[in-house]
Motif scaffolding. Structure first.
Motif, PDB file in Angstrom:
ATOM      1  N   VAL A  82       7.769  69.228  13.949  1.00 44.03           N
ATOM      2  CA  VAL A  82       8.859  70.189  14.050  1.00 44.03           C
ATOM      3  C   VAL A  82      10.020  69.593  14.839  1.00 44.03           C
ATOM      4  CG1 VAL A  82       9.493  72.496  14.820  1.00 44.03           C
ATOM      5  CG2 VAL A  82       7.174  72.063  14.001  1.00 44.03           C
ATOM      6  N   GLU A  83      11.195  69.632  14.249  1.00 43.18           N
ATOM      7  CA  GLU A  83      12.409  69.218  14.948  1.00 43.18           C
ATOM      8  C   GLU A  83      12.832  70.368  15.856  1.00 43.18           C
ATOM      9  OE1 GLU A  83      16.926  67.761  13.836  1.00 43.18           O
ATOM     10  OE2 GLU A  83      15.446  67.967  12.237  1.00 43.18           O
ATOM     11  N   THR A  84      13.187  70.052  17.102  1.00 44.40           N
ATOM     12  CA  THR A  84      13.560  71.080  18.071  1.00 44.40           C
ATOM     13  C   THR A  84      14.895  70.739  18.722  1.00 44.40           C
ATOM     14  OG1 THR A  84      12.417  69.996  19.905  1.00 44.40           O
ATOM     15  CG2 THR A  84      11.128  71.566  18.590  1.00 44.40           C
ATOM     16  N   VAL A  85      15.361  71.662  19.554  1.00 46.85           N
ATOM     17  CA  VAL A  85      16.604  71.485  20.304  1.00 46.85           C
ATOM     18  C   VAL A  85      16.399  72.071  21.700  1.00 46.85           C
ATOM     19  CG1 VAL A  85      17.619  73.658  19.479  1.00 46.85           C
ATOM     20  CG2 VAL A  85      19.116  71.773  20.144  1.00 46.85           C
ATOM     21  N   THR A  86      17.172  71.605  22.671  1.00 45.01           N
ATOM     22  CA  THR A  86      17.083  72.157  24.030  1.00 45.01           C
ATOM     23  C   THR A  86      18.145  73.232  24.205  1.00 45.01           C
ATOM     24  OG1 THR A  86      18.681  70.669  25.060  1.00 45.01           O
ATOM     25  CG2 THR A  86      16.389  69.894  24.899  1.00 45.01           C
ATOM     26  N   PRO A  87      17.971  74.113  25.174  1.00 39.84           N
ATOM     27  CA  PRO A  87      18.973  75.157  25.417  1.00 39.84           C
ATOM     28  C   PRO A  87      20.316  74.588  25.869  1.00 39.84           C
ATOM     29  CG  PRO A  87      16.932  75.656  26.584  1.00 39.84           C
ATOM     30  CD  PRO A  87      16.794  74.280  26.019  1.00 39.84           C
ATOM     31  N   GLU A  88      20.314  73.369  26.402  1.00 42.39           N
ATOM     32  CA  GLU A  88      21.548  72.752  26.904  1.00 42.39           C
ATOM     33  C   GLU A  88      22.315  71.978  25.841  1.00 42.39           C
ATOM     34  OE1 GLU A  88      22.757  73.600  29.870  1.00 42.39           O
ATOM     35  OE2 GLU A  88      20.986  74.886  29.861  1.00 42.39           O
ATOM     36  N   ALA A  89      21.768  71.873  24.635  1.00 44.58           N
ATOM     37  CA  ALA A  89      22.475  71.165  23.555  1.00 44.58           C
ATOM     38  C   ALA A  89      23.777  71.884  23.249  1.00 44.58           C
ATOM     39  CB  ALA A  89      21.595  71.108  22.311  1.00 44.58           C
ATOM     40  N   ASP A  90      24.782  71.103  22.842  1.00 41.54           N
ATOM     41  CA  ASP A  90      26.059  71.744  22.527  1.00 41.54           C
ATOM     42  C   ASP A  90      26.131  72.111  21.045  1.00 41.54           C
ATOM     43  OD1 ASP A  90      27.678  69.695  20.958  1.00 41.54           O
ATOM     44  OD2 ASP A  90      27.158  68.511  22.725  1.00 41.54           O
ATOM     45  N   ILE A  91      26.976  73.056  20.761  1.00 40.17           N
ATOM     46  CA  ILE A  91      27.101  73.615  19.411  1.00 40.17           C
ATOM     47  C   ILE A  91      27.567  72.568  18.391  1.00 40.17           C
ATOM     48  CG2 ILE A  91      28.426  75.291  18.035  1.00 40.17           C
ATOM     49  CD1 ILE A  91      26.169  76.577  19.651  1.00 40.17           C
ATOM     50  N   ILE A  92      28.446  71.665  18.794  1.00 37.83           N
ATOM     51  CA  ILE A  92      28.929  70.633  17.869  1.00 37.83           C
ATOM     52  C   ILE A  92      27.783  69.727  17.434  1.00 37.83           C
ATOM     53  CG2 ILE A  92      30.428  68.610  17.620  1.00 37.83           C
ATOM     54  CD1 ILE A  92      31.925  71.288  17.592  1.00 37.83           C
ATOM     55  N   GLU A  93      26.981  69.255  18.384  1.00 39.42           N
ATOM     56  CA  GLU A  93      25.827  68.416  18.065  1.00 39.42           C
ATOM     57  C   GLU A  93      24.885  69.149  17.116  1.00 39.42           C
ATOM     58  OE1 GLU A  93      21.634  67.639  20.213  1.00 39.42           O
ATOM     59  OE2 GLU A  93      23.370  67.241  21.485  1.00 39.42           O
ATOM     60  N   LEU A  94      24.662  70.392  17.403  1.00 43.51           N
ATOM     61  CA  LEU A  94      23.765  71.200  16.587  1.00 43.51           C
ATOM     62  C   LEU A  94      24.315  71.392  15.170  1.00 43.51           C
ATOM     63  CD1 LEU A  94      21.128  72.783  16.689  1.00 43.51           C
ATOM     64  CD2 LEU A  94      22.482  74.773  17.287  1.00 43.51           C
ATOM     65  N   SER A  95      25.613  71.629  15.069  1.00 44.50           N
ATOM     66  CA  SER A  95      26.241  71.827  13.757  1.00 44.50           C
ATOM     67  C   SER A  95      26.024  70.614  12.868  1.00 44.50           C
ATOM     68  CB  SER A  95      27.745  72.082  13.915  1.00 44.50           C
ATOM     69  OG  SER A  95      27.954  73.262  14.634  1.00 44.50           O
ATOM     70  N   GLU A  96      26.127  69.428  13.445  1.00 45.17           N
ATOM     71  CA  GLU A  96      25.906  68.202  12.672  1.00 45.17           C
ATOM     72  C   GLU A  96      24.465  68.134  12.172  1.00 45.17           C
ATOM     73  OE1 GLU A  96      27.175  65.245  15.459  1.00 45.17           O
ATOM     74  OE2 GLU A  96      29.296  65.717  15.136  1.00 45.17           O
ATOM     75  N   ARG A  97      23.524  68.565  12.986  1.00 43.85           N
ATOM     76  CA  ARG A  97      22.117  68.589  12.561  1.00 43.85           C
ATOM     77  C   ARG A  97      21.917  69.602  11.440  1.00 43.85           C
ATOM     78  NH1 ARG A  97      18.627  68.673  18.047  1.00 43.85           N
ATOM     79  NH2 ARG A  97      16.876  68.504  16.612  1.00 43.85           N
TER      80      ARG A  97
END
Length: 140
Positions: A82-97
């Motif tokens: 499972v690919e995950t993310v941390t609560p501190e990740a920024d929205i731009i980084e997440l959008s690219e994912r």
């Protein structure tokens, strides 16, 4: 700036989750009841151990149809990588994912599941940021 918006600010915190020993048909009923396409699978301490999707459920049903063994548990059919993310990740980084095909990602903090962030949540963040910026420009 949009880059300073964190996952923590927009993630969904109250999730439908399953345990690995949940009956597959019970899980399917909960997915249908909540109108969701998948849910995290956690252990007794809240650590993420997998995801169960509609596709996983269909695979379980089809394998039961072929082998005349219906049902089973979530652990038999869940996805464990499972690919995950941390609560501190920024929205731009997440959008690219998300542009690479993901629709939602579990949010993990200190090894425990604390939420989930989806494409819809990111769009909401962008909308709120744009409205705030537009309001600032109109006032100034």
């Amino acid at each position: 700036m949009l880059k300073s918006i964190k996952v923590r600010d927009y993630m969904t915190r109250h999730l439908v989750t399953f345990r690995s020993d949940t009956d597959l048909f019970t899980a399917i009923n909960r997915l249908l009841e909540h109108r969701i396409s998948g849910a995290p699978v956690v252990d007794s301490q809240g650590h993420l151990i997998g995801l169960l999707s509609e596709g996983d459920c269909l695979r379980g049903i089809l394998s039961g149809a072929y082998y005349e063994a219906t049902g089973g548990t979530v652990s038999t059919y869940m996805t464990t990588e499972v690919e995950t993310v941390t609560p501190e990740a920024d929205i731009i980084e997440l959008s690219e994912r998300f542009l690479r095909g993901r629709r939602r990602l579990p949010v993990i903090e200190h090894g425990r599941l604390v939420g989930q962030i989806s494409r819809c949540d990111v769009l909401r963040a962008v909308k709120e940021f744009a409205q705030h910026e537009q309001g600032t420009l109109e006032v100034g």
